[in-house]
Design a protein around this motif. Structure first.
Motif, mmCIF file in Angstrom:
data_model
loop_
_atom_site.group_PDB
_atom_site.id
_atom_site.type_symbol
_atom_site.label_atom_id
_atom_site.label_comp_id
_atom_site.label_asym_id
_atom_site.label_seq_id
_atom_site.Cartn_x
_atom_site.Cartn_y
_atom_site.Cartn_z
ATOM 1 N N GLU A 158 77.090 87.088 19.744
ATOM 2 C CA GLU A 158 77.387 86.001 18.568
ATOM 3 C C GLU A 158 76.152 85.505 17.569
ATOM 4 N N GLY A 159 74.989 85.590 18.323
ATOM 5 C CA GLY A 159 73.482 85.719 17.550
ATOM 6 C C GLY A 159 73.393 86.947 16.822
ATOM 7 N N VAL A 160 73.709 88.367 17.837
ATOM 8 C CA VAL A 160 73.675 89.575 16.943
ATOM 9 C C VAL A 160 74.148 89.990 15.696
ATOM 10 N N ALA A 161 75.152 89.192 16.070
ATOM 11 C CA ALA A 161 76.386 89.298 14.656
ATOM 12 C C ALA A 161 76.137 88.560 13.741
ATOM 13 N N VAL A 162 75.230 87.409 14.032
ATOM 14 C CA VAL A 162 75.086 86.440 12.800
ATOM 15 C C VAL A 162 73.456 87.352 11.771
ATOM 16 N N TYR A 163 72.339 87.814 12.907
ATOM 17 C CA TYR A 163 71.566 88.750 11.773
ATOM 18 C C TYR A 163 72.123 89.999 11.245
ATOM 19 N N ARG A 164 73.188 90.682 11.953
ATOM 20 C CA ARG A 164 74.010 91.799 11.268
ATOM 21 C C ARG A 164 73.991 91.446 10.044
ATOM 22 N N SER A 165 75.027 90.126 10.271
ATOM 23 C CA SER A 165 75.571 89.825 9.107
ATOM 24 C C SER A 165 74.759 89.579 7.464
ATOM 25 N N ARG A 166 72.838 89.933 7.978
ATOM 26 C CA ARG A 166 72.046 89.224 6.722
ATOM 27 C C ARG A 166 71.533 90.589 7.153
ATOM 28 N N PRO A 167 70.833 91.737 6.951
ATOM 29 C CA PRO A 167 70.973 92.485 6.793
ATOM 30 C C PRO A 167 68.619 92.607 7.166
ATOM 31 N N ALA A 175 52.805 98.078 11.483
ATOM 32 C CA ALA A 175 54.563 98.267 11.448
ATOM 33 C C ALA A 175 54.655 97.292 9.895
ATOM 34 N N THR A 176 54.120 96.121 9.259
ATOM 35 C CA THR A 176 54.876 95.454 8.146
ATOM 36 C C THR A 176 55.257 96.270 7.515
ATOM 37 N N VAL A 177 54.092 96.962 6.817
ATOM 38 C CA VAL A 177 53.704 97.655 6.136
ATOM 39 C C VAL A 177 54.749 98.439 5.672
ATOM 40 N N ILE A 178 55.043 99.715 7.016
ATOM 41 C CA ILE A 178 56.379 101.022 7.684
ATOM 42 C C ILE A 178 57.737 99.437 6.977
ATOM 43 N N MET A 179 57.339 98.614 7.783
ATOM 44 C CA MET A 179 59.159 97.688 7.586
ATOM 45 C C MET A 179 59.407 97.376 6.435
ATOM 46 N N THR A 180 58.336 97.452 5.645
ATOM 47 C CA THR A 180 58.180 96.624 4.214
ATOM 48 C C THR A 180 58.708 97.317 3.217
ATOM 49 N N LEU A 181 58.522 99.286 3.358
ATOM 50 C CA LEU A 181 58.392 99.754 2.906
ATOM 51 C C LEU A 181 59.863 100.747 2.641
ATOM 52 N N HIS A 182 60.325 100.387 4.176
ATOM 53 C CA HIS A 182 61.406 100.981 4.831
ATOM 54 C C HIS A 182 63.111 99.351 4.076
ATOM 55 N N SER A 183 62.027 98.688 4.077
ATOM 56 C CA SER A 183 63.673 97.385 3.752
ATOM 57 C C SER A 183 63.327 97.796 2.243
ATOM 58 N N HIS A 184 62.316 97.697 1.402
ATOM 59 C CA HIS A 184 62.093 98.248 -0.204
ATOM 60 C C HIS A 184 63.647 99.161 -0.467
ATOM 61 N N PHE A 185 63.100 100.348 0.485
ATOM 62 C CA PHE A 185 63.889 101.555 0.519
ATOM 63 C C PHE A 185 65.413 101.281 0.982
ATOM 64 N N LYS A 186 65.342 101.274 1.372
ATOM 65 C CA LYS A 186 67.612 100.825 1.637
ATOM 66 C C LYS A 186 67.715 99.723 1.139
ATOM 67 N N ASP A 187 67.221 98.155 -0.063
ATOM 68 C CA ASP A 187 67.860 97.553 -0.723
ATOM 69 C C ASP A 187 67.724 98.614 -2.387
ATOM 70 N N SER A 188 67.277 99.328 -2.509
ATOM 71 C CA SER A 188 67.284 100.415 -3.863
ATOM 72 C C SER A 188 68.421 101.501 -3.332
ATOM 73 N N VAL A 189 68.199 101.509 -2.708
ATOM 74 C CA VAL A 189 69.710 102.504 -2.215
ATOM 75 C C VAL A 189 70.739 101.458 -2.531
ATOM 76 N N ILE A 190 70.976 100.764 -1.704
ATOM 77 C CA ILE A 190 71.850 99.741 -1.925
ATOM 78 C C ILE A 190 72.059 99.582 -3.187
ATOM 79 N N GLU A 191 71.181 99.049 -4.387
ATOM 80 C CA GLU A 191 71.292 98.608 -5.588
ATOM 81 C C GLU A 191 72.131 99.873 -6.426
#
Length: 270
Positions: free
Chosen positions: A73-82, A254-270
């Motif tokens: 249930e905890g994992v589901a909470v986070y999966r609902s908010r990528p 790690a933070t730079v890579i994860m941030t770039l990955h997050s921005h890339f995913k958001d741009s693809v979704i948009e």
């Protein structure tokens, strides 16, 4: 964020007084007496909580505690908010490198800079000053920046300040530079934690909030033993300062890579 900010402000004040009182007691009292003060503090805290009436939440259904179900249930909470899930993974990776620093902090003062216990207490005091300052700023101006973005900025600052600590040369003057950088490190820790906590309280349903915080706490708790498995041998072989440098660089990467990955995913979704 005001409630969380002021709460952290008070907690940081306690962290500031702790090293100072500890250094004073260490010079004036024996170790058994110092340990008894720790017991006395725990008793006072327990009595304080005991007299507070905490209302029991209403129970819906007849579900019994089940670790596996609650974990899912905890994992589901986070999966609902990528974006929140993404930040949790980012923070978990960073904490593997950062959490062992809590055990290596005194060694940085005593072994690397060759200063005494009083100086180690000063470092802890300065770290708490940074926490208090950032908590105060968060309480006043925390709404001006998007929560998760601010939290990620805190992780970046945490990595950068940790790496700077590992780059400092040996010397008494450089110890004071280390202490100043620790103010920034303490502040960045709160810049990461406070917006994340506020975001979760604002966006997660109250009935699921406990599951979400429990999962986050479990992930962060696992980072300490995992980090110690790496940091112990590494610090023993290459020195404590090297671990500060390495862990800071790893957190930044790690933070730079994860941030770039997050921005890339958001741009693809948009």
């Amino acid at each position: 964020m005001k409630a969380n900010g002021w709460s952290q402000f008070m907690q940081s004040g306690a962290f500031m007084l702790g090293p100072v009182l500890g250094a004073m007691m260490f010079g004036a009292l024996s170790m058994p007496v110092i340990l008894m003060t720790d017991l006395a503090g725990a008793l006072i805290a327990s009595i304080t909580v005991a007299v507070v009436k905490i209302e029991e939440p209403e129970k819906n259904g007849t579900k019994y505690p089940d670790f596996v179900r609650e974990f899912k249930e905890g994992v589901a909470v986070y999966r609902s908010r990528p974006r929140l899930m993404h930040l949790l993974i980012n923070a978990g990776i960073c904490m593997i490198f950062f959490m062992p620093l809590t055990t290596l902090y005194p060694l940085m003062s005593s072994d690397y800079f060759q200063v005494n216990a009083l100086h180690a207490g000063i470092v802890e005091f300065f770290y708490a000053v940074g926490m208090m300052g950032s908590a105060l700023l968060a309480a006043q101006w925390g709404k001006k920046v998007e929560r998760l973005r601010l939290s990620r900025m805190g992780l970046l600052g945490l990595g950068a300040s940790t790496m700077v600590c590992g780059m400092l040369p040996v010397g008494y003057v450089w110890f004071w530079v280390f202490a100043m950088v620790c103010i920034v490190m303490g502040g960045c820790g709160n810049i990461y934690a406070l917006p994340l906590t506020t975001y979760m309280q604002e966006h997660i349903a109250p009935e699921a909030l406990g599951r979400a915080f429990s999962l986050m706490g479990s992930v962060m708790s696992l980072t300490m033993p995992l980090g110690l498995l790496i940091s112990g041998p590494c610090a023993e072989r290459f020195g404590v300062a090297f671990w500060f440098l390495f862990s800071g660089a790893a957190m930044l990467a790690a933070t730079v890579i994860m941030t770039l990955h997050s921005h890339f995913k958001d741009s693809v979704i948009e």
